[in-house]
Design a protein around this motif. Structure first.
Motif, short mmCIF file in Angstrom:
data_model
loop_
_atom_site.label_atom_id
_atom_site.label_comp_id
_atom_site.label_asym_id
_atom_site.label_seq_id
_atom_site.Cartn_x
_atom_site.Cartn_y
_atom_site.Cartn_z
N THR A 230 0.84 -1.20 0.00
CA THR A 230 0.00 0.00 0.00
C THR A 230 0.87 1.25 0.00
O THR A 230 0.58 2.21 -0.72
CB THR A 230 -0.93 0.00 1.23
N ASN A 231 1.92 1.23 0.77
CA ASN A 231 2.85 2.36 0.80
C ASN A 231 3.50 2.55 -0.57
O ASN A 231 3.65 3.68 -1.06
CB ASN A 231 3.92 2.13 1.87
N ILE A 232 3.88 1.46 -1.21
CA ILE A 232 4.48 1.53 -2.54
C ILE A 232 3.50 2.13 -3.54
O ILE A 232 3.86 2.97 -4.36
CB ILE A 232 4.93 0.12 -2.98
N ALA A 233 2.24 1.68 -3.48
CA ALA A 233 1.23 2.22 -4.40
C ALA A 233 1.06 3.72 -4.19
O ALA A 233 0.98 4.48 -5.17
CB ALA A 233 -0.10 1.50 -4.18
N ASN A 234 1.04 4.16 -2.94
CA ASN A 234 0.88 5.59 -2.66
C ASN A 234 2.06 6.39 -3.21
O ASN A 234 1.88 7.48 -3.77
CB ASN A 234 0.76 5.82 -1.15
N LEU A 235 3.24 5.86 -3.08
CA LEU A 235 4.43 6.55 -3.59
C LEU A 235 4.41 6.62 -5.12
O LEU A 235 4.69 7.67 -5.71
CB LEU A 235 5.70 5.83 -3.12
N LEU A 236 4.08 5.52 -5.76
CA LEU A 236 4.08 5.48 -7.22
C LEU A 236 2.97 6.33 -7.82
O LEU A 236 3.12 6.88 -8.92
CB LEU A 236 3.97 4.04 -7.70
N GLU A 237 1.85 6.45 -7.12
CA GLU A 237 0.76 7.25 -7.65
C GLU A 237 1.05 8.74 -7.60
O GLU A 237 0.45 9.52 -8.32
CB GLU A 237 -0.53 6.93 -6.89
N LYS A 238 1.99 9.14 -6.77
CA LYS A 238 2.37 10.55 -6.71
C LYS A 238 3.24 10.94 -7.90
O LYS A 238 3.20 12.08 -8.35
CB LYS A 238 3.12 10.84 -5.41
N GLN A 239 4.04 10.01 -8.36
CA GLN A 239 4.97 10.34 -9.44
C GLN A 239 5.35 9.08 -10.20
O GLN A 239 5.80 8.10 -9.60
CB GLN A 239 6.22 11.00 -8.87
N ALA A 240 5.18 9.11 -11.50
CA ALA A 240 5.47 7.94 -12.32
C ALA A 240 6.98 7.72 -12.42
O ALA A 240 7.78 8.65 -12.29
CB ALA A 240 4.89 8.13 -13.71
N PRO A 241 7.40 6.50 -12.65
CA PRO A 241 8.83 6.21 -12.83
C PRO A 241 9.38 6.91 -14.08
O PRO A 241 8.63 7.21 -15.02
CB PRO A 241 8.86 4.69 -13.01
N PRO A 242 10.68 7.17 -14.11
CA PRO A 242 11.28 7.81 -15.28
C PRO A 242 11.00 7.01 -16.55
O PRO A 242 11.02 5.78 -16.55
CB PRO A 242 12.79 7.80 -14.95
N GLY A 243 10.73 7.74 -17.62
CA GLY A 243 10.50 7.08 -18.90
C GLY A 243 9.07 6.65 -19.14
O GLY A 243 8.74 6.18 -20.22
N GLN A 244 8.21 6.82 -18.13
CA GLN A 244 6.81 6.43 -18.30
C GLN A 244 5.93 7.66 -18.14
O GLN A 244 6.05 8.42 -17.18
CB GLN A 244 6.42 5.36 -17.27
N GLY A 245 5.02 7.84 -19.10
CA GLY A 245 4.22 9.04 -19.12
C GLY A 245 5.05 10.24 -19.55
O GLY A 245 6.24 10.11 -19.85
N LYS A 246 4.43 11.42 -19.59
CA LYS A 246 5.14 12.64 -19.93
C LYS A 246 4.77 13.73 -18.93
O LYS A 246 3.61 13.82 -18.51
CB LYS A 246 4.77 13.10 -21.35
N PRO A 247 5.74 14.55 -18.54
CA PRO A 247 5.44 15.60 -17.56
C PRO A 247 4.56 16.68 -18.16
O PRO A 247 4.47 16.85 -19.38
CB PRO A 247 6.83 16.14 -17.19
N GLY A 248 3.93 17.43 -17.29
CA GLY A 248 3.12 18.57 -17.70
C GLY A 248 3.72 19.86 -17.18
O GLY A 248 4.75 19.86 -16.51
N LEU A 249 3.07 20.98 -17.52
CA LEU A 249 3.55 22.29 -17.09
C LEU A 249 2.38 23.04 -16.46
O LEU A 249 1.31 23.16 -17.07
CB LEU A 249 4.09 23.07 -18.28
N TYR A 250 2.57 23.50 -15.24
CA TYR A 250 1.56 24.28 -14.53
C TYR A 250 2.12 25.66 -14.21
O TYR A 250 3.32 25.85 -14.09
CB TYR A 250 1.17 23.62 -13.19
N VAL A 251 1.22 26.61 -14.04
CA VAL A 251 1.56 27.89 -13.43
C VAL A 251 0.83 27.95 -12.10
O VAL A 251 -0.35 27.60 -12.01
CB VAL A 251 1.15 29.08 -14.32
N GLU A 252 1.55 28.35 -11.07
CA GLU A 252 0.94 28.45 -9.75
C GLU A 252 1.39 29.71 -9.05
O GLU A 252 2.41 30.32 -9.40
CB GLU A 252 1.30 27.23 -8.90
N ILE A 253 0.60 30.13 -8.09
CA ILE A 253 0.98 31.24 -7.22
C ILE A 253 1.79 30.67 -6.07
O ILE A 253 1.40 29.67 -5.47
CB ILE A 253 -0.25 31.99 -6.69
#
Length: 574
Positions: A230-253
């Motif tokens: 469960t801890n592993i799933a929580n960690l992986l759901e926060k950030q995908a491993p390198p090479g999987q998916g593509k990052p996005g770009l946000y603007v924030e205050i």
């Protein structure tokens, strides 16, 4: 995903502009009679987001004021639109000083626009007033809605991630009392809604997220109810491993300290998220491991495929603790595998070399006693010392392990004592530590698995797996994760270690457990100061099933009595 000030694409109909060539009109107020000049202005003079339209504008007079703006409109609504357009034109052209002078706080405005440009790594900026309906006037005070389209990036340079951020904002313009001059009422929110004097904008790269994490069969790993998975799933759901998916770009205050203001993020480029991330966990192995650790509390187990390093099972029965990965305790006599490898590889002895195991052994004033006062005569083959786990056959070897010999063997042949990335994004850990500076009594104690040594089940399962395959394969949880390498054990050393570990099962400390002849193992019992019972360890591998396993039962007793039966249960159920 959008913040409270992130709006959809606005209308593109521009308000009338106030002059040609990108400069505001001139003049010192309205004269009763004005010479009228009709000028047609195209897209080069007015910023638009999509559609381009030509407009007809009446221009008169000149503007030589150091601050403020002298409009030429026939109504407050036109004057409001003109100063707004002049401000946007100056801002988008990069003339921040001129844009700031249209406001009633030039210094603060210029500083804020400079911060906006720098923090967003600003490229092209386009401002567009949204037609006459965007202007609302009461007396000589007007409010204007406009859109901004800004190319922003998370960093400077060609490798930065960039995108176009489009949003709505508003400003208020007013005529100064007893003057023809108009000003924009300055507030940081003129640049973007909800900005304040103590906050700023930032463009940030956002890692792709994982919607779900599964075992190799597609089952959600949280369904096993294991604290570690469960801890592993929580960690992986926060950030995908390198090479999987593509990052996005946000603007924030962000605050002055760089902390994001809650609910202020706007999506510029949406990340390419992953619907499901598949791990190496085997449903069959995980079920067997979960059943095995249920035999005792405070127990944990991890199983590895020696040929690949894939983690097939990770199970814990210790409340919310994930001891399989996080335990940091002495490995006990399972360490004797590494000690033996160091001695054999260095040519100090072989599996058949006679090695005495005296009842007591003293070094630097510290006397070590074998468990239950056992001893072995000088004619005893080293394999028997190993199988019976007689400690002083190992303490006496400390001079041959000095100069970092024990720690070096752990790293050189077993890949230990360095950070492993098992596939948890941004996290790596050393699951084993052997001080290279150990000498004398400390090194004698480490030779049989105590002293300052620390290890976790994942490290010791990997040790067993290395003996099985003859070559270290770094454990991984996500397929494709880059693995560290190590020097393979020589064929002779590996064969001797196998003989010794099989003797543990056939005639040594694990004989009573009932493993079959195809299982190779090593028991471990580690005394912990201040703990009522020792920690129980057992590592094993079975080549016919390409499986290696380590079990730790904390504060339990002898390795053969607690960890051993759990490992047998796992192998029987696998």
């Amino acid at each position: 995903m959008s913040g409270p000030w992130y709006a959809s694409e606005p209308s593109t109909a521009p308000l009338p502009v106030v002059g040609a060539g990108g400069q505001p009109p001139s003049g010192h107020g309205r004269a009763p009679k004005r010479r009228k000049t009709i000028i047609v202005v195209t897209a080069a003079a007015v910023a638009v987001v999509a559609a381009i339209a030509a407009v007809v504008v009446i221009v008169t007079g000149h503007n030589a004021n150091s601050t403020g703006f002298s409009p030429t409109g026939d109504s407050p609504a036109q004057d409001t639109a003109q100063i707004t357009t002049a401000f946007l034109r100056a801002w988008q052209s990069g003339d921040l000083s001129q844009a700031a002078r249209y406001t009633d706080e030039p210094a603060a405005a210029q500083a804020a626009m400079t911060t906006y440009r720098n923090d967003l790594h600003l490229g092209k900026l386009v401002g567009t007033v949204q037609g006459s309906s965007a202007v609302s006037v009461t007396g000589t005070r007007g409010s204007v809605s406009y859109s901004i389209s800004a190319k922003v990036a998370d960093a400077a340079g060609p490798k930065a991630m960039s995108g176009t951020w489009t949003y709505h904002a508003t400003l208020t313009a007013y005529q100064k009392q007893n003057s023809s001059l108009w000003y924009i009422a300055w507030t940081p929110a003129v640049l973007a809604p909800n900005l304040t004097a103590t906050t700023h904008l930032a463009a940030i790269k956002v890692a792709p997220q994982v919607a779900g994490v599964s075992d190799s069969s597609g089952n959600d790993i949280t369904s096993y109810g294991d604290a570690g998975l469960t801890n592993i799933a929580n960690l992986l759901e926060k950030q995908a491993p390198p090479g999987q998916g593509k990052p996005g770009l946000y603007v924030e205050i962000q605050t002055a300290a760089g902390k994001a203001v809650a609910n202020s993020q706007a999506v510029v480029v949406a990340p390419d998220n992953i619907a499901n991330l598949t791990t190496t966990i085997s449903a069959t192995a995980e079920k067997a491991a979960r059943s095995a650790v249920a035999m005792h509390g405070n127990s944990s187990m991890i199983a590895i495929q020696p040929s690949t390093g894939k983690i097939l099972a990770l199970a814990n029965n210790a409340g919310y603790n994930d001891f399989a990965l996080t335990a940091d305790v002495a490995p006990g006599s399972t360490m004797k595998i590494i000690t033996s490898a160091a001695l054999i590889s260095a040519g100090v002895l072989t599996a058949t070399t006679p090695v005495a195991c005296p009842e007591t052994y003293t070094v630097q004033g510290i006397t070590y006693h074998n468990d239950d006062n056992e001893s072995e005569p000088a004619s005893t083959p080293f394999t028997t010392d190993f199988a019976q786990s007689c400690n002083n056959a190992f303490t006496t070897q400390w001079p041959h392990l000095s100069g970092g010999g024990l720690a070096n063997a752990a790293k050189k042949y077993f890949g230990l004592d360095q950070s492993w990335d098992i596939g948890l994004t941004g996290l790596s850990a050393s699951y084993f530590n052997a001080p290279a500076s150990a000498s004398g009594s400390e090194l004698a104690e480490e030779a049989f698995g105590q002293g300052k040594l620390t290890a976790s089940p994942i490290a010791m399962a990997s040790v067993a797996a290395t003996v099985d395959s003859g070559t270290f394969k770094q454990p991984i949880l996500i397929p494709g994760t880059k693995q560290l390498t190590a020097t393979p054990l020589s064929a002779s050393t590996d064969a001797q270690l196998k003989v010794m570990m099989q003797a543990v099962v056939t005639s040594g400390t694990a004989a009573a457990i009932g493993f079959g002849p195809g299982v190779y193992a090593k028991t471990g019992t580690a005394d912990i100061q201040g703990q009522e019972q020792p920690n129980s360890w057992l590592v094993a591998f079975e080549p016919s099933q390409d499986i290696a396993v380590a079990c730790l039962v904390v504060n339990a007793g002898y390795g053969a009595q607690f960890a051993g039966p759990e490992v047998k249960a796992f192998l029987d159920g696998f």
